[in-house]
Design an enzyme around this catalytic site. Structure first.
Site, mmCIF file in Angstrom:
data_model
loop_
_atom_site.group_PDB
_atom_site.id
_atom_site.type_symbol
_atom_site.label_atom_id
_atom_site.label_comp_id
_atom_site.label_asym_id
_atom_site.label_seq_id
_atom_site.Cartn_x
_atom_site.Cartn_y
_atom_site.Cartn_z
ATOM 1 N N ASP A 21 0.829 -1.199 0.000
ATOM 2 C CA ASP A 21 0.000 0.000 0.000
ATOM 3 C C ASP A 21 0.868 1.256 0.000
ATOM 4 O OD1 ASP A 21 -2.344 1.422 -0.005
ATOM 5 O OD2 ASP A 21 -2.683 1.278 2.152
ATOM 6 N N HIS A 38 2.633 3.323 -9.069
ATOM 7 C CA HIS A 38 2.495 1.889 -9.353
ATOM 8 C C HIS A 38 3.725 1.369 -10.116
ATOM 9 C CE1 HIS A 38 -1.418 1.978 -7.661
ATOM 10 N NE2 HIS A 38 -2.011 2.606 -8.651
ATOM 11 N N LEU A 132 11.383 -20.413 -4.664
ATOM 12 C CA LEU A 132 10.279 -19.597 -4.142
ATOM 13 C C LEU A 132 9.003 -19.777 -4.959
ATOM 14 C CD1 LEU A 132 9.275 -17.059 -2.424
ATOM 15 C CD2 LEU A 132 10.055 -15.687 -4.381
#
Ligand code: FPP
Length: 245
Positions: A21, A38, A132
Site C-alpha cells: 500500500d 504503481h 520460491l
C-alpha cells in the site's frame, strides 16, 4: 550489523504475505500521477521477490489487486493491468533464472484476457521450478473466496456427498484458493494503515502482523529483512502459554 545478517535462517517464516500500500500517496508527494507510483511499486515487487529468493522464503504472496480495486477510476485500473502484462512478460526470464514458480489466486475470470493469457503463460513456464513460490493475489478478497467455498460445501451437502457433521476447518481450507499453500506466518502491510482489507483473513488466523509507515515503492530489501527480524523476535504461542512451547 545489517538486518540481513541478523536473520536466523533456521527459523524463517515459510510464507510471507504483503499488502502493498502507498503507491498513490508516494506519487502524490512527488507531485506525480498515481500510476507513476504503481510503476515504482512494480520495482519494489522485484526487490522483495529477489530478497525472498536470497533468504530462502518458500512462499511470497502479494496483494496486487483486490476485488474492491475494480471500483477505482478506469484509467488507473487500465494502467495497473498494462503494468501487470508488462511486468509478467519482462520478469519471466528472471523468474526462470531464480527457480521461482509463479501462481495466482483470486477471481481470475474477471481479469482482462491479455493479463490472463500472460499470467497463464508464465504460470505454465515456471510450474516446474522448485524455489520460491510467488503468488499474485489478483481480483482477490477473502469474502469472495469464502462465498465460493461455502457454495461448494453447500452443493456437496445437498447432493449427499458430504455430511454436515464431517465439516471441519480442513473442509474450508481445502476449498480456498490457497488450498495448496501453508498459511502465512508473517503478514506485512506498508503505507501506514492498520487494517487487513479482506486479504487472507481466514489463512492469517495465526500470522504475525507487521505494519510499517513506509510507502510500498520505498519498501526495499532492508525493510523486508527488518520485518523478518521483527517476526523472529516474537513468540508464537498459538493459544498455548510460553512454558508449553
Ligand atoms: C496500493 O497502493 C497498490 C495497489 C492497489 C496495486 C499494487 C500494484 C503494484 C505494486 C504494481 C505492480 C504489481 C505487480 C505484481 C507487477 P495504493 O494505490 O492504494 O496507494 P494509496 O493508498 O497511497 O492510494
Amino acid at each position: 550489523m545489517s538486518y540481513k545478517e541478523q536473520i536466523d535462517k533456521s527459523r524463517l517464516p515459510r510464507h510471507i504475505a504483503i499488502i502493498m500500500d502507498g503507491n498513490g500517496r508516494w506519487a502524490k508527494e512527488k507531485g506525480r500521477e498515481r500510476t507513476y507510483g504503481h510503476q515504482y511499486g512494480a520495482e519494489a515487487v522485484r526487490m522483495v521477490t529477489e530478497a525472498s529468493v536470497e533468504t530462502g522464503i518458500e512462499y511470497l504472496t502479494l496483494y496486487a489487486f483486490s476485488t474492491e480495486n475494480w471500483n477505482r477510476p478506469d484509467e488507473e485500473v487500465d494502467a495497473l493491468m498494462a503494468l501487470m502484462v508488462m511486468s509478467i512478460e519482462n520478469e519471466t526470464p528472471t523468474l526462470m533464472k531464480h527457480n521461482v514458480r509463479l501462481q495466482a489466486i483470486g477471481d481470475l475470470s474477471r481479469m482482462p484476457a491479455e493479463v490472463k493469457a500472460k499470467l497463464d503463460q508464465c504460470i505454465g513456464v515456471t510450474s516446474q521450478n522448485t524455489g520460491l513460490t510467488l503468488v499474485l493475489a489478483l481480483s482477490y478478497s477473502t469474502k469472495w473466496e469464502m462465498v465460493e467455498a461455502v457454495k461448494a460445501i453447500a452443493r456437496q451437502a445437498v447432493s449427499g456427498s458430504l455430511a454436515v457433521e464431517e465439516i471441519t476447518d480442513r473442509t474450508i481450507d481445502d476449498r480456498l484458493t490457497t488450498a495448496a499453500m501453508p498459511d502465512p506466518d508473517l503478514l506485512i502491510r506498508t503505507g501506514g494503515e492498520m487494517r487487513i482489507s479482506n486479504f487472507l483473513l481466514w489463512q492469517a488466523a495465526y500470522a504475525e502482523l507487521y505494519f510499517t509507515p513506509e510507502y510500498w515503492p520505498d519498501f526495499g530489501k532492508e525493510s523486508f529483512y527488518k520485518a523478518i527480524c521483527d517476526y523472529q523476535n516474537r513468540e508464537r504461542r498459538f493459544g498455548k502459554i510460553s512454558e508449553q512451547l
